[in-house]
Design a protein around this motif. Structure first.
Motif, PDB file in Angstrom:
ATOM      1  N   LEU A 250       0.812  -1.210   0.000  1.00  0.00           N
ATOM      2  CA  LEU A 250       0.000   0.000   0.000  1.00  0.00           C
ATOM      3  C   LEU A 250       0.847   1.262   0.000  1.00  0.00           C
ATOM      4  O   LEU A 250       0.524   2.231  -0.673  1.00  0.00           O
ATOM      5  CB  LEU A 250      -0.965  -0.010   1.178  1.00  0.00           C
ATOM      6  CG  LEU A 250      -2.034  -1.094   1.096  1.00  0.00           C
ATOM      7  CD1 LEU A 250      -2.811  -1.183   2.393  1.00  0.00           C
ATOM      8  CD2 LEU A 250      -2.952  -0.865  -0.076  1.00  0.00           C
ATOM      9  N   ILE A 251       1.937   1.252   0.747  1.00  0.00           N
ATOM     10  CA  ILE A 251       2.826   2.418   0.752  1.00  0.00           C
ATOM     11  C   ILE A 251       3.464   2.573  -0.623  1.00  0.00           C
ATOM     12  O   ILE A 251       3.553   3.671  -1.158  1.00  0.00           O
ATOM     13  CB  ILE A 251       3.891   2.300   1.854  1.00  0.00           C
ATOM     14  CG1 ILE A 251       3.214   2.463   3.221  1.00  0.00           C
ATOM     15  CG2 ILE A 251       4.981   3.343   1.675  1.00  0.00           C
ATOM     16  CD1 ILE A 251       4.102   2.121   4.397  1.00  0.00           C
TER      17      ILE A 251
ATOM     18  N   LEU B 282      -4.883   9.337  -3.255  1.00  0.00           N
ATOM     19  CA  LEU B 282      -3.504   8.993  -2.894  1.00  0.00           C
ATOM     20  C   LEU B 282      -3.300   9.121  -1.389  1.00  0.00           C
ATOM     21  O   LEU B 282      -2.710   8.251  -0.750  1.00  0.00           O
ATOM     22  CB  LEU B 282      -2.528   9.881  -3.656  1.00  0.00           C
ATOM     23  CG  LEU B 282      -1.048   9.636  -3.420  1.00  0.00           C
ATOM     24  CD1 LEU B 282      -0.675   8.205  -3.744  1.00  0.00           C
ATOM     25  CD2 LEU B 282      -0.226  10.597  -4.246  1.00  0.00           C
ATOM     26  N   GLY B 283      -3.829  10.184  -0.798  1.00  0.00           N
ATOM     27  CA  GLY B 283      -3.715  10.385   0.648  1.00  0.00           C
ATOM     28  C   GLY B 283      -4.388   9.271   1.437  1.00  0.00           C
ATOM     29  O   GLY B 283      -3.870   8.826   2.462  1.00  0.00           O
ATOM     30  N   GLN B 284      -5.536   8.818   0.961  1.00  0.00           N
ATOM     31  CA  GLN B 284      -6.234   7.733   1.650  1.00  0.00           C
ATOM     32  C   GLN B 284      -5.461   6.423   1.528  1.00  0.00           C
ATOM     33  O   GLN B 284      -5.377   5.658   2.499  1.00  0.00           O
ATOM     34  CB  GLN B 284      -7.644   7.574   1.087  1.00  0.00           C
ATOM     35  CG  GLN B 284      -8.576   8.698   1.485  1.00  0.00           C
ATOM     36  CD  GLN B 284      -9.868   8.680   0.715  1.00  0.00           C
ATOM     37  OE1 GLN B 284      -9.893   8.465  -0.501  1.00  0.00           O
ATOM     38  NE2 GLN B 284     -10.968   8.907   1.426  1.00  0.00           N
TER      39      GLN B 284
ATOM     40  N   ARG C 144       0.009   3.233   6.056  1.00  0.00           N
ATOM     41  CA  ARG C 144       0.627   3.503   7.365  1.00  0.00           C
ATOM     42  C   ARG C 144      -0.071   2.719   8.468  1.00  0.00           C
ATOM     43  O   ARG C 144       0.579   2.169   9.360  1.00  0.00           O
ATOM     44  CB  ARG C 144       0.591   4.998   7.664  1.00  0.00           C
ATOM     45  CG  ARG C 144       1.596   5.806   6.872  1.00  0.00           C
ATOM     46  CD  ARG C 144       1.706   7.245   7.370  1.00  0.00           C
ATOM     47  NE  ARG C 144       0.439   7.959   7.286  1.00  0.00           N
ATOM     48  CZ  ARG C 144       0.033   8.687   6.250  1.00  0.00           C
ATOM     49  NH1 ARG C 144       0.812   8.796   5.184  1.00  0.00           N
ATOM     50  NH2 ARG C 144      -1.129   9.313   6.275  1.00  0.00           N
ATOM     51  N   ALA C 145      -1.386   2.655   8.415  1.00  0.00           N
ATOM     52  CA  ALA C 145      -2.134   1.917   9.434  1.00  0.00           C
ATOM     53  C   ALA C 145      -1.823   0.427   9.366  1.00  0.00           C
ATOM     54  O   ALA C 145      -1.678  -0.238  10.397  1.00  0.00           O
ATOM     55  CB  ALA C 145      -3.631   2.158   9.265  1.00  0.00           C
TER      56      ALA C 145
ATOM     57  N   PRO D  71     -14.264   7.391   7.090  1.00  0.00           N
ATOM     58  CA  PRO D  71     -15.205   6.298   6.822  1.00  0.00           C
ATOM     59  C   PRO D  71     -15.196   5.812   5.372  1.00  0.00           C
ATOM     60  O   PRO D  71     -15.662   4.716   5.085  1.00  0.00           O
ATOM     61  CB  PRO D  71     -16.568   6.895   7.187  1.00  0.00           C
ATOM     62  CG  PRO D  71     -16.384   8.370   7.113  1.00  0.00           C
ATOM     63  CD  PRO D  71     -14.934   8.641   7.435  1.00  0.00           C
ATOM     64  N   ALA D  72     -14.648   6.589   4.471  1.00  0.00           N
ATOM     65  CA  ALA D  72     -14.600   6.174   3.069  1.00  0.00           C
ATOM     66  C   ALA D  72     -13.610   5.027   2.856  1.00  0.00           C
ATOM     67  O   ALA D  72     -13.787   4.226   1.932  1.00  0.00           O
ATOM     68  CB  ALA D  72     -14.214   7.359   2.180  1.00  0.00           C
TER      69      ALA D  72
END
Length: 106
Positions: free
Chosen positions: A8-9, A51-53, A59-60, A89-90
């Protein structure tokens, strides 16, 4: 979950040669998901998340995987659990929709 976090990163950092969907798909295939479903998940997440999401999710997932007794195992259930812990929530909605829509249920 460390491998998932790296996927994901990596998707979120966007290299010049691969879109996030391609990078997510490639990573999912490395952990046993067939090409068709991996492509489906990657495409849906890229389409539904910014991209931010994607970076938040990565990171999570990295933080979640620090104490994972079996970090080489990638499960959609783990990814959904990580996504639900985020304040946006998205993100869990997109992960759940991608999993269900691509027939990759936990």
């Amino acid at each position: 979950m460390k491998p998932l976090a790296l996927i994901l990163i990596g998707a979120a950092t966007l290299s010049a040669c691969a879109a996030p969907a391609t990078r997510i798909s490639t990573g999912l295939q490395r952990y046993g998901l067939d090409t068709q479903r991996a492509d489906c998940v990657g495409t849906r997440l890229q389409g539904d998340l910014s991209l931010g999401q994607l970076q938040q999710l990565g990171r999570a997932a990295a933080a979640y995987g620090k104490n994972d007794p079996n970090p080489g195992v990638l499960t959609v259930g783990d990814l959904i659990r990580v996504a639900t812990e985020l304040k946006d929530p998205a993100i869990p909605l997109a992960v759940g929709k991608a999993a269900a829509g691509c027939n990759v249920l936990p």
